[in-house]
Motif scaffolding. Structure first.
Motif, mmCIF file in Angstrom:
data_model
loop_
_atom_site.group_PDB
_atom_site.id
_atom_site.type_symbol
_atom_site.label_atom_id
_atom_site.label_comp_id
_atom_site.label_asym_id
_atom_site.label_seq_id
_atom_site.Cartn_x
_atom_site.Cartn_y
_atom_site.Cartn_z
ATOM 1 N N MET A 1 0.827 -1.203 0.000
ATOM 2 C CA MET A 1 0.000 0.000 0.000
ATOM 3 C C MET A 1 0.862 1.255 0.000
ATOM 4 O O MET A 1 2.058 1.194 0.301
ATOM 5 C CB MET A 1 -0.944 -0.027 1.199
ATOM 6 C CG MET A 1 -1.777 -1.312 1.262
ATOM 7 S SD MET A 1 -2.812 -1.460 2.744
ATOM 8 C CE MET A 1 -4.138 -0.339 2.322
ATOM 9 N N GLN A 2 0.244 2.366 -0.320
ATOM 10 C CA GLN A 2 0.943 3.637 -0.436
ATOM 11 C C GLN A 2 0.220 4.669 0.437
ATOM 12 O O GLN A 2 -0.832 5.186 0.041
ATOM 13 C CB GLN A 2 0.983 4.092 -1.895
ATOM 14 C CG GLN A 2 1.695 3.109 -2.820
ATOM 15 C CD GLN A 2 0.871 1.868 -3.145
ATOM 16 O OE1 GLN A 2 -0.316 1.967 -3.434
ATOM 17 N NE2 GLN A 2 1.487 0.705 -3.082
ATOM 18 N N PRO A 3 0.768 4.971 1.618
ATOM 19 C CA PRO A 3 0.053 5.847 2.558
ATOM 20 C C PRO A 3 -0.347 7.195 1.980
ATOM 21 O O PRO A 3 -1.402 7.736 2.322
ATOM 22 C CB PRO A 3 1.054 6.006 3.709
ATOM 23 C CG PRO A 3 1.893 4.774 3.658
ATOM 24 C CD PRO A 3 2.018 4.446 2.206
ATOM 25 N N ILE A 4 0.473 7.740 1.099
ATOM 26 C CA ILE A 4 0.180 9.074 0.591
ATOM 27 C C ILE A 4 -1.062 9.086 -0.295
ATOM 28 O O ILE A 4 -1.700 10.120 -0.482
ATOM 29 C CB ILE A 4 1.410 9.649 -0.145
ATOM 30 C CG1 ILE A 4 1.308 11.175 -0.209
ATOM 31 C CG2 ILE A 4 1.590 9.006 -1.506
ATOM 32 C CD1 ILE A 4 2.603 11.855 -0.597
ATOM 33 N N HIS A 5 -1.456 7.911 -0.837
ATOM 34 C CA HIS A 5 -2.723 7.844 -1.569
ATOM 35 C C HIS A 5 -3.892 8.233 -0.660
ATOM 36 O O HIS A 5 -4.838 8.883 -1.100
ATOM 37 C CB HIS A 5 -2.973 6.424 -2.090
ATOM 38 C CG HIS A 5 -2.319 6.126 -3.394
ATOM 39 N ND1 HIS A 5 -2.328 6.982 -4.467
ATOM 40 C CD2 HIS A 5 -1.636 5.025 -3.823
ATOM 41 C CE1 HIS A 5 -1.685 6.438 -5.481
ATOM 42 N NE2 HIS A 5 -1.242 5.249 -5.115
ATOM 43 N N ALA A 6 -3.836 7.795 0.579
ATOM 44 C CA ALA A 6 -4.955 8.044 1.490
ATOM 45 C C ALA A 6 -5.202 9.535 1.661
ATOM 46 O O ALA A 6 -6.342 10.012 1.546
ATOM 47 C CB ALA A 6 -4.699 7.388 2.842
ATOM 48 N N THR A 7 -4.155 10.277 1.929
ATOM 49 C CA THR A 7 -4.339 11.705 2.187
ATOM 50 C C THR A 7 -4.615 12.482 0.902
ATOM 51 O O THR A 7 -5.309 13.500 0.936
ATOM 52 C CB THR A 7 -3.113 12.273 2.916
ATOM 53 O OG1 THR A 7 -1.927 11.924 2.196
ATOM 54 C CG2 THR A 7 -3.021 11.699 4.322
ATOM 55 N N SER A 8 -4.096 12.024 -0.214
ATOM 56 C CA SER A 8 -4.388 12.685 -1.488
ATOM 57 C C SER A 8 -5.824 12.434 -1.942
ATOM 58 O O SER A 8 -6.400 13.262 -2.655
ATOM 59 C CB SER A 8 -3.426 12.187 -2.572
ATOM 60 O OG SER A 8 -2.112 12.595 -2.312
ATOM 61 N N ASP A 9 -6.382 11.296 -1.547
ATOM 62 C CA ASP A 9 -7.674 10.870 -2.079
ATOM 63 C C ASP A 9 -8.854 11.164 -1.163
ATOM 64 O O ASP A 9 -9.977 10.735 -1.453
ATOM 65 C CB ASP A 9 -7.641 9.365 -2.353
ATOM 66 C CG ASP A 9 -6.760 8.997 -3.540
ATOM 67 O OD1 ASP A 9 -6.353 9.912 -4.271
ATOM 68 O OD2 ASP A 9 -6.477 7.800 -3.720
ATOM 69 N N ILE A 10 -8.630 11.862 -0.056
ATOM 70 C CA ILE A 10 -9.708 12.050 0.924
ATOM 71 C C ILE A 10 -10.975 12.602 0.278
ATOM 72 O O ILE A 10 -12.076 12.052 0.457
ATOM 73 C CB ILE A 10 -9.238 12.976 2.067
ATOM 74 C CG1 ILE A 10 -8.179 12.271 2.926
ATOM 75 C CG2 ILE A 10 -10.430 13.394 2.935
ATOM 76 C CD1 ILE A 10 -7.512 13.188 3.952
ATOM 77 N N THR A 11 -10.854 13.678 -0.465
ATOM 78 C CA THR A 11 -12.045 14.314 -1.048
ATOM 79 C C THR A 11 -12.746 13.382 -2.023
ATOM 80 O O THR A 11 -13.978 13.209 -1.969
ATOM 81 C CB THR A 11 -11.653 15.626 -1.754
ATOM 82 O OG1 THR A 11 -11.050 16.505 -0.799
ATOM 83 C CG2 THR A 11 -12.873 16.303 -2.355
ATOM 84 N N LEU A 12 -11.977 12.770 -2.920
ATOM 85 C CA LEU A 12 -12.568 11.860 -3.901
ATOM 86 C C LEU A 12 -13.190 10.641 -3.229
ATOM 87 O O LEU A 12 -14.276 10.194 -3.603
ATOM 88 C CB LEU A 12 -11.505 11.414 -4.895
ATOM 89 C CG LEU A 12 -11.277 12.293 -6.123
ATOM 90 C CD1 LEU A 12 -10.106 11.761 -6.927
ATOM 91 C CD2 LEU A 12 -12.536 12.335 -6.984
ATOM 92 N N ALA A 13 -12.487 10.074 -2.261
ATOM 93 C CA ALA A 13 -12.999 8.877 -1.587
ATOM 94 C C ALA A 13 -14.307 9.178 -0.868
ATOM 95 O O ALA A 13 -15.263 8.394 -0.939
ATOM 96 C CB ALA A 13 -11.962 8.335 -0.608
ATOM 97 N N ASP A 14 -14.367 10.304 -0.170
ATOM 98 C CA ASP A 14 -15.613 10.659 0.520
ATOM 99 C C ASP A 14 -16.753 10.854 -0.478
ATOM 100 O O ASP A 14 -17.898 10.472 -0.209
ATOM 101 C CB ASP A 14 -15.410 11.928 1.340
ATOM 102 C CG ASP A 14 -14.683 11.672 2.655
ATOM 103 O OD1 ASP A 14 -14.646 10.508 3.089
ATOM 104 O OD2 ASP A 14 -14.154 12.634 3.232
ATOM 105 N N ARG A 15 -16.448 11.438 -1.634
ATOM 106 C CA ARG A 15 -17.506 11.708 -2.614
ATOM 107 C C ARG A 15 -17.940 10.446 -3.353
ATOM 108 O O ARG A 15 -19.138 10.222 -3.551
ATOM 109 C CB ARG A 15 -17.018 12.749 -3.624
ATOM 110 C CG ARG A 15 -18.061 13.091 -4.697
ATOM 111 C CD ARG A 15 -17.707 14.362 -5.438
ATOM 112 N NE ARG A 15 -16.493 14.247 -6.203
ATOM 113 C CZ ARG A 15 -16.433 13.760 -7.454
ATOM 114 N NH1 ARG A 15 -17.525 13.329 -8.053
ATOM 115 N NH2 ARG A 15 -15.279 13.714 -8.090
ATOM 116 N N LEU A 16 -16.980 9.600 -3.731
ATOM 117 C CA LEU A 16 -17.312 8.458 -4.587
ATOM 118 C C LEU A 16 -17.556 7.164 -3.812
ATOM 119 O O LEU A 16 -18.240 6.269 -4.306
ATOM 120 C CB LEU A 16 -16.197 8.232 -5.604
ATOM 121 C CG LEU A 16 -15.974 9.361 -6.616
ATOM 122 C CD1 LEU A 16 -14.804 9.042 -7.536
ATOM 123 C CD2 LEU A 16 -17.241 9.618 -7.437
#
Length: 543
Positions: A400-415
């Protein structure tokens, strides 16, 4: 013969549970000679040695990026970088300035854009035409699963209103059915095929330069999921004795038959260059809404073409490919983002294990079985809760790549909505017995491991949002996150017998930091600097 080296006067974070944090470490002939308290280590060393006074600073094992596109990252360093560009107008201006410096027939190449920052729909070919001066342009989104191209590029690739969508991909179209400049997944391949290849010498030089940059941040090992061109460049450097990075290189899926015919097996190689796993794509990405989901994405337009995302292989082909690889002692590394993709891949690996009971599994031992390379899932970004425990049960590495989590917060919450409570679920996976191996996925995200470490311990963006962290119950401690950047990748590559921790007899790959790591606040980890990087006992970078 090189002189012994003694490092003392600081905290040695060994990541060896039998030692913990040591006072001193001695190096001889490229390996750890002794580690422990000052008296023990000084008793083991010769009378003639070089001394490094840590002056209160910390030492950690060499960092491994367990997922980086090495050649791609190296070449992109000379292309347009739209990472974190917050407005569409600014992106167009950056592209225009870059294009103006190029010859009239050159390709305009770049990556890193994120239209979610621009608060608009997908960009178009005609908009790109306006700033590229008649040159063909191909600019990948930050996740690399979609590309923005102009009309010149579409014409070069013979993509028109009458072109069919390729298997495993699609061509974006306007209301009249004309290509609109967006290419998704395998839809990118026709344009990619038109882009001239750099020479072998250029590839090798780019990789060497990039490796030097990684040394500055303490990286000593890489796991590389790229194609034969990258392997050829790395092998050329290895052959000349010019490879200053330990590399586990994976195999592209379409080369499986060749590998089987040659009898190639996972683990072939040495401590510098080693053959890893068969790389398979099972789905797309979150940002392009092509991750394969059990239930539809939230908040997509009513006419969205792929509400459940896109499986890159049908179930039968995925099962057959994984079984064929594992049956021939080639472990698999499978890209899976969505919960449906992860479940299907776990199902396929489980079926292959049952059919091939002597399959490759991770081992915490240091004997012969430790050299075997386990199967792994790359990204594992969102999971159904029923599938979390299966990673540990099946011996599947969660890479896994931890920085994906923080970069994707907005998209993940929306999608993904509430499904995000099981997104980037490091703590849950670890607690269930899974082995974590962390990396960057560069050039999708920054390759800086210290940014990844901070994301793992805070689950916050660099601006400290959201307050308290995004689903903070999934945070790791700094020690646990370091383990996932050091010991976890060594287990993943079957190399824990000789690397990963600072243990007696293991390779002397280590990093001297600029401060005492125990005194660094979680929200300051990304600012930690490297004072010296040492590979096999020799300094490869010193600040």
């Amino acid at each position: 013969m090189a002189r012994d080296r003694l490092l003392a006067g600081g905290a040695i974070w060994t990541l060896d549970p039998t030692v913990g944090v040591a006072e001193a470490i001695a190096l001889r002939d490229g390996k750890v000679l002794a580690v422990g308290n000052n008296a023990e280590v000084r008793a083991a060393i010769s009378a003639d040695y070089d001394y490094i006074d840590l002056a209160g600073r910390s030492v950690i094992p060499g960092i491994c990026d367990a997922h980086i596109h090495l050649l791609w990252s190296a070449l992109l360093a000379d292309q347009i970088d739209l990472q974190e560009v917050a407005s569409f107008e600014q992106a167009l201006e950056i592209i225009r300035r870059h294009a103006e410096r190029l010859p009239a027939d050159a390709w305009v190449l770049g990556s890193g854009w994120d239209h979610s920052l621009w608060q608009r729909d997908w960009p178009t070919a005609s908009e790109l035409d306006q700033v590229t001066g008649g040159r063909p342009a191909f600019i990948t989104r930050k996740d690399l699963h979609s590309a923005w191209v102009n009309n010149v590029a579409l014409q070069r690739a013979n993509i028109s209103k009458f072109s069919s969508d390729p298997d495993g991909g699609s061509i974006g179209r306007d209301s009249a059915g004309e290509p609109n400049g967006m290419l998704f997944e395998n839809g990118q391949l026709a344009v990619k095929a038109c882009i001239p290849e750099p020479s072998n010498a250029q590839k090798e030089a780019s990789i060497q330069t990039f490796i030097k940059r990684m040394h500055r941040r303490g990286i000593t090992s890489l796991h590389v999921p790229e194609g034969p061109d990258c392997f050829a460049a790395v092998q050329a450097l290895y052959g000349r004795g010019a490879l200053e990075m330990r590399i586990l290189h994976h195999l592209r899926m379409d080369l499986l038959d060749h590998a089987v015919a040659m009898g190639l097996k996972s683990g072939l190689g040495d401590a510098w260059l080693r053959f890893g796993n068969l790389k398979i794509f099972s789905d797309g990405s979150l940002g392009s809404a092509t991750a394969h989901m059990l239930t539809p994405f939230d908040n997509l337009p009513a006419n969205a073409p792929h509400p459940y995302g896109i499986p890159m292989l049908d179930r039968e082909d995925l099962f057959a490919t994984i079984d064929r690889a594992i049956a021939n002692d080639i472990s698999v590394i499978v890209h899976a983002i969505g919960d449906a993709a992860n479940r299907t891949v776990l199902d396929a690996i489980e079926a292959a294990i049952k059919a091939n009971p002597e399959t490759l599994r991770p081992s915490l031992d240091t004997g012969p079985v430790a050299a075997r390379i386990p199967n792994r899932i790359e990204h594992a970004q969102v999971l159904h809760p029923d599938d979390i425990r299966r990673f540990g049960q099946l011996g599947v590495i969660a890479s896994m790549q931890p920085i994906h989590a923080t970069s994707d917060i907005t998209l993940a919450d929306r999608l993904w909505g509430q499904r995000s409570q099981y997104a980037y679920a490091w703590r849950s996976l670890q607690a269930s017995g899974a082995i974590l191996a962390f990396g960057s996925d560069a050039p999708v995200e920054s390759w800086d491991p210290w940014a990844g470490l901070q994301a793992a311990v805070t689950r916050q963006r660099p601006d400290a949002t959201p307050a308290g962290g995004w689903y903070p119950e999934q945070c790791l401690s700094l020690n646990e996150a370091l383990w996932a950047y050091t010991v976890g990748p060594a287990i993943t590559s079957g190399e824990q017998a000789f690397k990963g921790s600072l243990s007696v007899g293991k390779l002397a790959d280590l990093v001297i930091l600029d401060q005492d790591l125990a005194q660094v606040a979680n929200d300051q980890v990304a600012k930690v600097q490297v004072a010296q990087t040492i590979i096999e006992g020799q300094t490869v970078w010193e600040g």
